[in-house]
Design an enzyme around this catalytic site. Structure first.
Site, PDB file in Angstrom:
ATOM      1  N   ASN A  16       0.791   0.231  -5.343  1.00 34.21           N
ATOM      2  CA  ASN A  16       0.152  -0.660  -4.282  1.00 34.21           C
ATOM      3  C   ASN A  16      -0.841   0.044  -3.809  1.00 34.21           C
ATOM      4  O   ASN A  16      -0.840   0.891  -2.878  1.00 34.21           O
ATOM      5  CB  ASN A  16       1.326  -1.041  -3.101  1.00 34.21           C
ATOM      6  CG  ASN A  16       0.322  -1.799  -2.323  1.00 34.21           C
ATOM      7  OD1 ASN A  16      -0.563  -2.274  -2.439  1.00 34.21           O
ATOM      8  ND2 ASN A  16       0.966  -1.988  -0.957  1.00 34.21           N
TER       9      ASN A  16
ATOM     10  N   LYS B 138      -3.129  -1.149  -1.752  1.00 38.57           N
ATOM     11  CA  LYS B 138      -3.409  -1.939  -0.628  1.00 38.57           C
ATOM     12  C   LYS B 138      -5.059  -2.154  -0.743  1.00 38.57           C
ATOM     13  O   LYS B 138      -5.590  -2.316  -1.583  1.00 38.57           O
ATOM     14  CB  LYS B 138      -3.078  -0.852   0.575  1.00 38.57           C
ATOM     15  CG  LYS B 138      -1.620  -0.565   0.676  1.00 38.57           C
ATOM     16  CD  LYS B 138      -1.461   0.152   1.885  1.00 38.57           C
ATOM     17  CE  LYS B 138       0.360   0.795   1.616  1.00 38.57           C
ATOM     18  NZ  LYS B 138       0.931   0.854   2.733  1.00 38.57           N
TER      19      LYS B 138
ATOM     20  N   HIS C 178       5.016  -8.553   1.483  1.00 37.33           N
ATOM     21  CA  HIS C 178       4.843  -7.201   1.876  1.00 37.33           C
ATOM     22  C   HIS C 178       4.841  -7.097   3.451  1.00 37.33           C
ATOM     23  O   HIS C 178       4.523  -7.948   3.971  1.00 37.33           O
ATOM     24  CB  HIS C 178       3.538  -6.455   1.383  1.00 37.33           C
ATOM     25  CG  HIS C 178       3.480  -5.051   1.497  1.00 37.33           C
ATOM     26  ND1 HIS C 178       3.102  -4.365   2.760  1.00 37.33           N
ATOM     27  CD2 HIS C 178       3.791  -3.912   0.589  1.00 37.33           C
ATOM     28  CE1 HIS C 178       3.170  -3.149   2.584  1.00 37.33           C
ATOM     29  NE2 HIS C 178       3.493  -2.838   1.362  1.00 37.33           N
TER      30      HIS C 178
ATOM     31  N   GLU D 117       3.092  -5.693   5.518  1.00 37.26           N
ATOM     32  CA  GLU D 117       1.836  -5.606   6.086  1.00 37.26           C
ATOM     33  C   GLU D 117       1.135  -7.235   6.175  1.00 37.26           C
ATOM     34  O   GLU D 117       0.733  -7.545   7.248  1.00 37.26           O
ATOM     35  CB  GLU D 117       0.796  -4.786   5.406  1.00 37.26           C
ATOM     36  CG  GLU D 117       0.991  -3.234   5.826  1.00 37.26           C
ATOM     37  CD  GLU D 117       0.645  -2.150   4.606  1.00 37.26           C
ATOM     38  OE1 GLU D 117      -0.043  -2.577   3.643  1.00 37.26           O
ATOM     39  OE2 GLU D 117       1.297  -1.077   4.608  1.00 37.26           O
TER      40      GLU D 117
ATOM     41  N   GLU E  77      11.794  -2.066   1.136  1.00 35.10           N
ATOM     42  CA  GLU E  77      10.814  -1.137   1.801  1.00 35.10           C
ATOM     43  C   GLU E  77      11.109  -1.063   3.439  1.00 35.10           C
ATOM     44  O   GLU E  77      10.413  -1.923   4.212  1.00 35.10           O
ATOM     45  CB  GLU E  77       9.391  -1.689   1.755  1.00 35.10           C
ATOM     46  CG  GLU E  77       9.095  -1.538   0.137  1.00 35.10           C
ATOM     47  CD  GLU E  77       7.431  -1.493   0.091  1.00 35.10           C
ATOM     48  OE1 GLU E  77       7.038  -0.529  -0.398  1.00 35.10           O
ATOM     49  OE2 GLU E  77       6.755  -2.489   0.529  1.00 35.10           O
TER      50      GLU E  77
ATOM     51  N   GLY F 174       3.774   4.180   4.894  1.00 37.01           N
ATOM     52  CA  GLY F 174       2.699   4.894   5.203  1.00 37.01           C
ATOM     53  C   GLY F 174       2.894   5.636   6.472  1.00 37.01           C
ATOM     54  O   GLY F 174       1.989   6.487   7.080  1.00 37.01           O
TER      55      GLY F 174
ATOM     56  N   SER G 126       6.973   5.576   1.756  1.00 42.27           N
ATOM     57  CA  SER G 126       6.426   7.074   1.784  1.00 42.27           C
ATOM     58  C   SER G 126       6.908   7.949   0.382  1.00 42.27           C
ATOM     59  O   SER G 126       7.394   9.159   0.674  1.00 42.27           O
ATOM     60  CB  SER G 126       6.813   7.911   2.998  1.00 42.27           C
ATOM     61  OG  SER G 126       6.071   7.471   3.998  1.00 42.27           O
TER      62      SER G 126
HETATM   63  C1  PEP Z   1       3.701   0.308   0.207  1.00 46.22           C
HETATM   64  O1  PEP Z   1       2.350   0.051   0.552  1.00 46.22           O
HETATM   65  O2  PEP Z   1       4.361  -0.783  -0.353  1.00 46.22           O
HETATM   66  C2  PEP Z   1       4.055   1.474   0.422  1.00 46.22           C
HETATM   67  C3  PEP Z   1       5.302   1.918   0.350  1.00 46.22           C
HETATM   68  O3  PEP Z   1       3.403   2.249   1.115  1.00 46.22           O
HETATM   69  P1  PEP Z   1       3.552   4.088   1.215  1.00 46.22           P
HETATM   70  O4  PEP Z   1       3.958   4.758   0.056  1.00 46.22           O
HETATM   71  O5  PEP Z   1       2.218   4.648   1.511  1.00 46.22           O
HETATM   72  O6  PEP Z   1       4.627   3.995   2.242  1.00 46.22           O
END
Ligand code: PEP
Length: 259
Positions: A10, A12, A102, A104, A174, A180, A220
């Protein structure tokens, strides 16, 4: 049932359409050098909408063994929805997967489970695999209510899909506190919730559907943590954010998913 591991990158709101071409090229070369077998591990990247046409041209032109998707989709058909993107437009661009819900989007755009469910339905109707994202915030985890929180999201977000559609869908667990932040869940924590998601799918749609649906962990993930997370029986792959912007790091995560 053997489920094919799936690694999704992803991006983003990073990487414009010019940089997208070099990132996809670099990733394709790196995967080739690593003797990546696309039948053994499925790889999907999710660039911003504005990159999709460039990525499509590159993937089709160079016949790259790489799928690409989108980070969001409208729940509505084409029409008066300024700023939204219809699922049918994504199909025309060769998109195979789309994340819905997601954290976000839930946070910054106020998306709730009902809207996420409607987006999943719109994706499926357009022939696109929805990657339905769920996960608890830190205070819920601290209160020990993470499983019930996530299962409520699963119930609400998959509500519009029938058994066959759920079997073909992807659910991404997640935890919000891991996205992040550099704070990855332990393999045991990821397994606990991914197993609970699969069990809930089984209760609603039966064992065959639970066996088929792919459940990913996201938050992460790095090449150093990927193998132990994906060694868990109910973790079928990873949704990767930050680490997917580095071709070598992302390819190493793909390598860690090899069965
Ligand atoms: C994500 O954007 O779905 C995500 C898991 O980000 P990160 O791996 O940076 O934590």
């Amino acid at each position: 049932m053997a489920r094919t591991p799936l690694i999704i990158g992803n991006w983003k709101m990073n990487v414009d359409h010019v940089a997208a071409v070099s990132l996809v090229q670099k990733l394709a070369w790196t995967l080739k050098d690593a003797e990546h077998d696309p039948a053994a591990v499925q790889v999907v990247v999710l660039p911003p909408f504005t990159d999709l046409r460039s990525v499509q041209t590159l993937v089709e032109g160079d016949r790259l063994d790489l799928a690409y998707g989108a980070q969001d989709v409208s729940d509505a058909p084409p029409g008066a929805r300024t700023g939204d993107i219809a699922a049918a437009f994504l199909t025309r661009l060769g998109v195979t997967h789309v994340t819905v819900g997601h954290s976000e989007r839930r946070l910054h755009h106020g998306e709730d489970d009902a809207l996420v469910a409607a987006k999943a339905v719109a994706a499926v109707a357009a022939g696109i695999t929805p990657v339905v994202c769920v996960g608890e915030p830190l205070e819920v985890r601290r209160a020990g209510r993470h499983v019930e929180h996530v299962l409520a999201q699963v119930d609400g977000s998959l509500a519009g899909l029938g058994a066959e559609q759920v079997a073909a869908a992807v659910v991404a667990y997640e935890p919000v506190w891991a996205i992040g932040t550099g704070e990855v869940a332990t393999p045991e924590d990821a397994q606990e919730v991914c197993a609970a998601i699969r069990q809930r799918v089984g209760q609603v749609h039966g064992e065959a559907v639970a066996d088929a649906v792919r459940v990913l962990y996201g938050g992460s993930v790095k090449s150093s943590s990927a193998a132990s997370l994906m060694a868990q029986p109910d973790v079928d792959g990873a949704l990767v954010g930050g680490a997917s912007l580095d071709a070598a790091e992302f390819a190493a995560i793909v390598g860690a998913a090899r069965p």
